[in-house]
Motif scaffolding. Structure first.
Motif, PDB file in Angstrom:
ATOM      1  N   SER A   1       0.832  -1.210   0.000  1.00 20.81           N
ATOM      2  CA  SER A   1       0.000   0.000   0.000  1.00 20.81           C
ATOM      3  C   SER A   1       0.864   1.256   0.000  1.00 20.81           C
ATOM      4  O   SER A   1       0.532   2.257  -0.646  1.00 20.81           O
TER       5      SER A   1
ATOM      6  N   ASP B   1      -6.291  -1.725  -4.745  1.00 19.90           N
ATOM      7  CA  ASP B   1      -5.725  -2.229  -3.490  1.00 19.90           C
ATOM      8  C   ASP B   1      -6.712  -3.202  -2.841  1.00 19.90           C
ATOM      9  O   ASP B   1      -7.734  -2.788  -2.312  1.00 19.90           O
ATOM     10  N   GLU B   2      -6.399  -4.478  -2.919  1.00 17.61           N
ATOM     11  CA  GLU B   2      -7.218  -5.560  -2.367  1.00 17.61           C
ATOM     12  C   GLU B   2      -8.684  -5.487  -2.785  1.00 17.61           C
ATOM     13  O   GLU B   2      -9.577  -5.435  -1.925  1.00 17.61           O
TER      14      GLU B   2
ATOM     15  N   GLN C   1      -7.997   0.147  -0.225  1.00 19.26           N
ATOM     16  CA  GLN C   1      -8.131  -1.083   0.561  1.00 19.26           C
ATOM     17  C   GLN C   1      -9.439  -1.023   1.357  1.00 19.26           C
ATOM     18  O   GLN C   1     -10.156  -2.004   1.458  1.00 19.26           O
TER      19      GLN C   1
HETATM   20 MG   LIG Z   1      -2.014  -2.769   2.344  1.00 21.71          MG
END
Ligand SMILES: [Mg+2]
Ligand SMILES: Nc1ncnc2c1ncn2[C@@H]1O[C@H](COP(=O)(O)OP(=O)(O)O)[C@@H](O)[C@H]1O
Length: 248
Positions: free
Chosen positions: A45, A172-173, A87
């Motif tokens: 991240s 992100d994810e 995320q």
């Molecule tokens: Mg992360």
């Protein structure tokens, strides 16, 4: 001049004594779907935040289409065709699906003023409806985003990132916390979007099945450094990766 959409050059990011990212370099070609994996705390991240101008790197530079964009704020990067998903979900729960997507379109245009003072949809309603249709959320278009399932909200989050037709999207994810059915859905839509728009993706993801079937190339981070890079098959069989990550 490289033909890369994204060039990360010797990026390091330190937080006091913590070396979150250490001398990371890679290129991403147009239309590529690159996976970025690694244990929690390996710097994924932070690397995204350096690319996206949330953090200015301690060292190194970032190029988009051959232009140095190091440290440019996110709003400027939007204009360069760069978008992201977070995320954590970034949908507004008390706004409808349609309102969320329109708002995202306005933010990608950087029209904060029109958001406050301009016409309520800034001409984006049609584009927003098409994007919602692309992600098969049309039946939920007037529902409050907060009433959607978590997986549906992740789809909505992706639809919002794609407003404004970015050339490069950092995710992100995207699959985090999404159930199996919605996971297949999400992957299918991301692949379809990549194929039809030739949009370049960089995807951070812990779900190995998801990342290995979505991405054509994978970079593995551990303790802020790249420890492996290759096709999903190469990564699956890389002993260093198995030891540092997959085996755990
Ligand atoms: Mg992360
Ligand atoms: N804003 C911050 N301030 C201090 N330390 C941070 C900050 N952001 C991340 N870190 C640290 O940097 C390291 C990498 O974190 P992160 O990039 O979030 O990893 P990942 O996304 O791979 O889980 C961790 O040790 C984390 O605690």
């Amino acid at each position: 001049m490289s033909s890369a959409v994204l060039s990360v050059k010797n990026i390091s990011k330190h937080f006091g004594g913590i070396k979150a990212v250490q001398d990371v370099s890679f290129d991403v070609a147009e239309g590529e779907v690159l996976g970025l994996i690694g244990p929690n705390g390996s710097g994924k991240s932070t690397l995204f935040n350096c690319v996206l101008g949330q953090y200015s790197p301690t060292n190194g530079s970032v190029e988009i289409n051959g232009h140095d964009v190091t440290g440019l704020p996110p709003s400027k990067l939007n204009k360069e065709g760069v978008a992201r998903t977070f995320q954590q979900l970034s949908v507004f729960p008390n706004m409808t699906v349609l309102e969320n997507v329109i708002l995202a379109g306005q933010e990608h245009q950087g029209t904060m003023l029109s958001r406050l003072f301009g016409p309520s949809d800034a001409g984006l309603t049609e584009a927003a409806k098409q994007m919602i249709e692309f992600f098969r959320l049309s039946h939920l278009i007037d529902e409050l985003a907060g009433s959607l399932s978590y997986g549906q909200q992740k789809l909505l989050d992706a639809a919002m990132a794609f407003m404004g037709g970015p050339r490069l999207v950092l995710l992100d994810e995207p699959a985090g916390g999404v159930n199996l059915t919605m996971l297949g859905n999400l992957k299918e839509h991301l692949i379809a979007y990549n194929k039809t728009h030739n949009t370049t993706f960089v995807v951070i993801e812990h779900n190995m099945e998801f990342v290995m079937s979505l991405c054509t190339r994978i970079i593995v981070l551990a303790e802020g450094q790249i420890i492996a890079e290759g096709t999903p098959d190469e990564i699956r069989n890389n002993q260093q990766v198995i030891d540092a990550y997959l085996g755990g």
